[in-house]
Design an enzyme around this catalytic site. Structure first.
Site, PDB file in Angstrom:
ATOM      1  N   LYS A   1     -50.322   9.474  11.389  1.00 57.82           N
ATOM      2  CA  LYS A   1     -48.895   9.144  11.331  1.00 57.82           C
ATOM      3  C   LYS A   1     -48.623   7.782  11.992  1.00 57.82           C
ATOM      4  CE  LYS A   1     -47.192  12.303   8.859  1.00 57.82           C
ATOM      5  NZ  LYS A   1     -46.296  12.053   7.733  1.00 57.82           N
TER       6      LYS A   1
ATOM      7  N   TYR B   1     -54.122  14.184  13.301  1.00 62.61           N
ATOM      8  CA  TYR B   1     -52.831  14.086  12.608  1.00 62.61           C
ATOM      9  C   TYR B   1     -51.981  12.961  13.195  1.00 62.61           C
ATOM     10  CZ  TYR B   1     -48.016  15.298  11.287  1.00 62.61           C
ATOM     11  OH  TYR B   1     -46.713  15.251  10.836  1.00 62.61           O
TER      12      TYR B   1
ATOM     13  N   SER C   1     -49.415  19.587  10.393  1.00 62.15           N
ATOM     14  CA  SER C   1     -50.100  20.500  11.312  1.00 62.15           C
ATOM     15  C   SER C   1     -51.240  19.824  12.076  1.00 62.15           C
ATOM     16  CB  SER C   1     -50.635  21.732  10.572  1.00 62.15           C
ATOM     17  OG  SER C   1     -51.589  22.401  11.351  1.00 62.15           O
TER      18      SER C   1
ATOM     19  N   ARG D   1     -52.064  25.763  23.592  1.00 65.58           N
ATOM     20  CA  ARG D   1     -52.800  25.309  22.418  1.00 65.58           C
ATOM     21  C   ARG D   1     -53.302  23.882  22.617  1.00 65.58           C
ATOM     22  NH1 ARG D   1     -49.748  25.307  16.700  1.00 65.58           N
ATOM     23  NH2 ARG D   1     -48.979  23.414  17.665  1.00 65.58           N
TER      24      ARG D   1
ATOM     25  N   THR E   1     -49.346  22.362  -0.254  1.00 64.97           N
ATOM     26  CA  THR E   1     -48.649  23.278   0.675  1.00 64.97           C
ATOM     27  C   THR E   1     -47.219  23.555   0.206  1.00 64.97           C
ATOM     28  OG1 THR E   1     -47.895  21.409   2.028  1.00 64.97           O
ATOM     29  CG2 THR E   1     -49.961  22.470   2.697  1.00 64.97           C
TER      30      THR E   1
ATOM     31  N   ASP F   1     -51.095  13.662  -7.507  1.00 66.78           N
ATOM     32  CA  ASP F   1     -51.665  13.566  -6.160  1.00 66.78           C
ATOM     33  C   ASP F   1     -51.516  12.126  -5.647  1.00 66.78           C
ATOM     34  OD1 ASP F   1     -53.547  13.472  -3.951  1.00 66.78           O
ATOM     35  OD2 ASP F   1     -54.418  15.307  -4.785  1.00 66.78           O
ATOM     36  N   ILE F   2     -51.009  11.971  -4.451  1.00 65.15           N
ATOM     37  CA  ILE F   2     -50.836  10.609  -3.917  1.00 65.15           C
ATOM     38  C   ILE F   2     -52.185   9.939  -3.640  1.00 65.15           C
ATOM     39  CG2 ILE F   2     -48.507  10.924  -2.983  1.00 65.15           C
ATOM     40  CD1 ILE F   2     -49.867  11.245  -0.177  1.00 65.15           C
TER      41      ILE F   2
ATOM     42  N   ASN G   1     -39.940  18.243  15.370  1.00 61.55           N
ATOM     43  CA  ASN G   1     -39.857  19.696  15.125  1.00 61.55           C
ATOM     44  C   ASN G   1     -38.697  20.111  14.226  1.00 61.55           C
ATOM     45  OD1 ASN G   1     -41.233  19.348  17.949  1.00 61.55           O
ATOM     46  ND2 ASN G   1     -41.901  21.317  17.139  1.00 61.55           N
TER      47      ASN G   1
ATOM     48  N   ASP H   1     -51.290  20.285  22.405  1.00 61.02           N
ATOM     49  CA  ASP H   1     -49.843  20.460  22.611  1.00 61.02           C
ATOM     50  C   ASP H   1     -49.381  19.683  23.839  1.00 61.02           C
ATOM     51  OD1 ASP H   1     -48.934  21.963  20.547  1.00 61.02           O
ATOM     52  OD2 ASP H   1     -48.876  23.874  21.638  1.00 61.02           O
TER      53      ASP H   1
END
Ligand code: NAD
Length: 327
Positions: free
Chosen positions: A154, A150, A87, A285, A41, A62-63, A179, A288
């Protein structure tokens, strides 16, 4: 506090938005910077000012590949691990690839960094770890259940970092970014973040769509505040400040409606017609949360964090950059 200069710093994901800003900043402070990125990305053009600096090395890799991690870590003092697939919607669409990169890739980097005996492993954590907890402001010790694949990845990063520091003695610090926005954030693609996406649409006079009624709020964090936190996380000599996580935010919240009003206000200086671009409200969404606001007390107290840029101050700079670079 150590002064972060004349060190060798590995920045994974260094071709991305946050990583490329970190590369530029730490080069400007007299460090050697190695960037490890597979351009999933990220973009080469984000690094155009780095390529001319002889202290900069790009390793395309690449990790998910352990040898790439080992190669990038040769002679490294500090790691700023940014590489990941961001994302929430991307992770809902393809949880397996998100997990491979964000969990297996993270573990590769953490293990290889332990073997390489780096001074400290500072990594990009996320406010998504607060999940469904509703209390505001968010304090580091109180989290809820994750709301997306996601968010799970994390949170798993934090769990691994804690276990590695306890088991193998590697020093780690996780920075829960809220953000983040600023110059070089990608406005294109299905998973673009809201600020660059809206800026591009407004510049093209295309109507913009806010998910929901626009009263959801976020702790929008300008990139320079994030750079400061990364520097403090490397610099601290306070032993009680390491092997933990910190909210990385400005410590204020603004609604989506406020955000759009500010964007129009700053952009109409360049093009008055932008003030009249239509704003549409769509459905909320999936995944969210209504509101997000960080307590930054822990970072202030233990690291001496002092964020300089509010949403408005950051937007003014970012909008100018988008106008001059992408119009
Ligand atoms: P970005 O997509 O611009 O940057 C990520 C970089 O990682 C890209 O350059 C990409 O090519 C690289 N990358 C992806 N997979 C890789 C792999 N397998 N091997 C090597 N490189 C790989 O995203 P960003 O906004 O700069 O985010 C940086 C970090 O901050 C990420 O870990 C993200 O999860 C975290 N974060 C960002 C925000 C935000 O608001 N931008 C919020 C919370 C957390």
């Amino acid at each position: 506090m150590r002064e972060i200069t004349n060190y060798t710093i590995l920045i994974t994901g260094g071709a991305g938005f946050i990583g490329s800003n970190l590369c530029e900043y730490f080069l400007s402070r007299g460090n050697r910077v190695i960037c490890l990125d597979n351009f999933a990305t990220g973009h080469r053009h984000n690094l155009k000012d780095c390529f001319s600096n002889s202290n900069f090395t790009l390793i395309e890799g690449d990790i998910r590949n352990y040898e790439d991690c080992q190669k990038a870590l040769q002679g490294v003092d500090y790691v700023l691990h940014q590489a990941a697939l961001g994302s929430v919607p991307r992770s809902i669409k393809d949880p397996i690839t998100t997990n491979d990169v964000n969990v297996s890739g993270f573990l590769n980097m953490l293990q290889a960094a332990t073997e390489a005996q780096v001074k400290r492993f500072v990594y990009a954590a996320s406010s998504s770890t607060y999940g469904d907890s509703v209390g505001l402001p968010k304090v580091e010790e109180v989290i809820g259940k994750p709301l997306s694949p996601y968010a799970i990845t994390k949170y798993v990063n934090e769990l691994y970092a804690e276990i590695f520091s306890k088991t193998y003695g590697i020093e780690t610090i996780g920075l829960r970014y809220f953000n983040v926005f600023g110059q070089k954030q990608d406005p294109n693609g299905a998973y673009a973040a809201v600020i660059p996406k809206f800026v591009m649409q407004l510049m093209k006079h295309e109507s913009i769509t806010i998910n929901g009624d626009g009263n959801y709020s976020r702790d929008f964090t300008y990139i320079d505040n994030v750079i400061q936190m990364n520097e403090l996380a490397m610099a601290t000599d306070n032993i009680t400040a390491v092997n933990t996580v910190y909210n990385t935010a400005f410590g204020d919240r603004n609604t989506l409606n406020d955000l759009v009003a500010y964007l129009k206000y700053y952009l109409k200086v360049y093009d008055p017609a932008i003030a009249n671009v239509t704003v549409i409200h769509g459905p909320n969404r999936l995944g969210d949360i209504p509101h997000s606001l960080a307590s930054i007390d822990k970072a202030k107290e233990l690291l001496g964090y002092n964020p300089k840029y509010s949403l408005q101050e950051g937007l003014k700079i970012a909008v100018d950059w988008y106008w001059n670079n992408l119009k």
